[in-house]
Scaffold this active site. Structure first.
Site, PDB file in Angstrom:
ATOM      1  N   SER A   1     -37.585  22.011   8.659  1.00 16.27           N
ATOM      2  CA  SER A   1     -37.285  23.556   9.384  1.00 16.27           C
ATOM      3  C   SER A   1     -36.150  25.104   8.737  1.00 16.27           C
ATOM      4  CB  SER A   1     -35.842  23.797  11.094  1.00 16.27           C
ATOM      5  OG  SER A   1     -35.785  24.786  11.793  1.00 16.27           O
ATOM      6  N   ARG A   2     -34.640  24.746   8.477  1.00 15.61           N
ATOM      7  CA  ARG A   2     -34.536  25.219   7.221  1.00 15.61           C
ATOM      8  C   ARG A   2     -33.097  24.661   6.302  1.00 15.61           C
ATOM      9  NH1 ARG A   2     -38.050  28.048   8.561  1.00 15.61           N
ATOM     10  NH2 ARG A   2     -37.687  30.271   9.460  1.00 15.61           N
TER      11      ARG A   2
ATOM     12  N   HIS B   1     -41.083  22.854  -0.046  1.00 15.67           N
ATOM     13  CA  HIS B   1     -42.184  24.037   2.100  1.00 15.67           C
ATOM     14  C   HIS B   1     -43.033  23.999   1.390  1.00 15.67           C
ATOM     15  CE1 HIS B   1     -39.440  27.221   3.760  1.00 15.67           C
ATOM     16  NE2 HIS B   1     -40.281  26.798   4.773  1.00 15.67           N
TER      17      HIS B   1
ATOM     18  N   GLU C   1     -33.656  28.877  -2.369  1.00 14.82           N
ATOM     19  CA  GLU C   1     -35.263  28.199  -2.706  1.00 14.82           C
ATOM     20  C   GLU C   1     -35.270  29.361  -3.913  1.00 14.82           C
ATOM     21  OE1 GLU C   1     -35.943  25.883   1.901  1.00 14.82           O
ATOM     22  OE2 GLU C   1     -37.126  27.589   0.916  1.00 14.82           O
TER      23      GLU C   1
ATOM     24  N   ASP D   1     -32.569  21.215  22.963  1.00 17.01           N
ATOM     25  CA  ASP D   1     -32.450  21.990  22.807  1.00 17.01           C
ATOM     26  C   ASP D   1     -32.088  22.995  24.650  1.00 17.01           C
ATOM     27  OD1 ASP D   1     -34.125  24.804  22.890  1.00 17.01           O
ATOM     28  OD2 ASP D   1     -35.050  23.721  21.835  1.00 17.01           O
TER      29      ASP D   1
END
Length: 318
Positions: free
Chosen positions: A236-237, A285, A266, A178
């Site tokens: 996450s994405r 999701h 989606e 990170d």
């Protein structure tokens, strides 16, 4: 004060209450809004609009000169043209923290499903296969023990740290990448470079935002840097992954297994290559969706609007 919620069903399919919003104004809730034209029609005259995944582009914003506030029922706010809203003096708020424990728990649930295939073996037993078995047990997939393995977490914010704590409790070594680092998070995982994380991890779990620099980061080039037989988890994405290239790596065996709760488009389309890839678990999701986390989301969303009405807006993203 007229409040319109454009797509309330996923947040509240009937097990929560809209009472908090009802106390703040005249409320209209739509389960779903199909397109821009419908959105424009429904927000006519509204002071406040609340959306989850219904897009709010500039055209929708410009259609209502009465609009004063846009609230997003999610952490991600890319469905709203925040620049267009800012130019009109309209604050856009999101829900930054509500599902930390739920998503961390779900990421580990996906990993454990890969390790043990509980659902598959439950179905096999109920289909009569154990009853007909010559031995006292059977298994159809390799069973994996996690203790001693290395989990690499990309994106070590609240959810990444929650996932890391659970992984450590399972006996795993945890490393993290990170750009923003903290001493407290460093007690959970050792910070490493992204290149080192790719090279060392037995499991890679994605918990980073979707930015131009992270879009498509799980691609052919970076997968080649990973261990043979790596496991990839994404809660996450969806666009963090180049799906065809992950599917190719799954089919070749370079990636042993993947589990994703999010995909690039989606709801998922029938031509998504992950649907036919080997050893790929896909869920719709739902990591964020336990009632407890949705209840927190509702409380924060109401609080965001109340703060705006009090002249002290919070969680403003634009």
């Amino acid at each position: 004060m007229k409040i319109v919620i454009l797509d309330g069903y996923t947040e509240n399919p009937g097990d929560l209450s809209w009472e908090g919003f009802e106390r703040l104004g005249e409320l209209t809730v739509y389960d779903r809004t199909a397109n821009e034209e419908e959105a424009i029609s429904r927000i006519t005259g509204a002071d406040i609009i609340i959306t989850n995944k219904t897009p709010i582009p500039e055209r929708v914003i410009a259609s209502n000169t009465n609009l004063k506030y846009i609230g997003v029922l999610a952490t991600g706010y890319n469905v709203v043209d925040t620049k267009a809203a800012r130019e009109r003096g309209i604050p856009v708020t999101n829900i930054p923290t509500y599902g930390t424990d739920a998503v961390g728990q779900f990421a580990i649930a996906l990993l454990l499903e890969i390790c043990h295939r509980v659902g598959h073996h439950d179905n096999a037993v109920k289909e009569g296969r154990w009853e007909q078995c010559s031995d006292f047990c059977f298994w159809d997939f390799p069973l994996i023990e996690l203790a001693g393995k290395t989990m690499g977490i990309i994106g070590f914010g609240r959810i990444g740290q929650c996932t890391g704590r659970i992984a450590r409790a399972l006996g795993m070594e945890v490393i993290a990448y990170d750009e923003a680092q903290s001493d407290e998070a460093g007690k959970i995982a050792a910070y490493v470079s992204l290149e080192e994380l790719y090279a060392r991890s037995d499991i890679i779990s994605l918990h980073c935002p979707l930015f131009p620099e992270t879009q498509g980061m799980i691609n052919r080039e970076n997968i080649a840097k990973m261990k043979d037989g790596v496991i990839i988890i994404n809660t996450s994405r969806g666009p963090l992954i180049v799906e065809q290239e992950l599917a190719d790596a799954l089919n070749s065996g370079k990636v042993y297994a993947a589990a994703v709760d999010v995909v690039s488009i989606e709801p998922i389309r029938g031509d998504n290559p992950l649907l036919k890839a080997k050893n790929c678990i896909i869920t719709p999701h739902i990591a964020w969706a336990p009632k407890e986390s949705r209840s927190r989301l509702m409380d924060i969303a109401v609080g965001n609007l109340q703060a705006f009405l009090d002249g002290k807006p919070v969680n403003v993203v634009n």
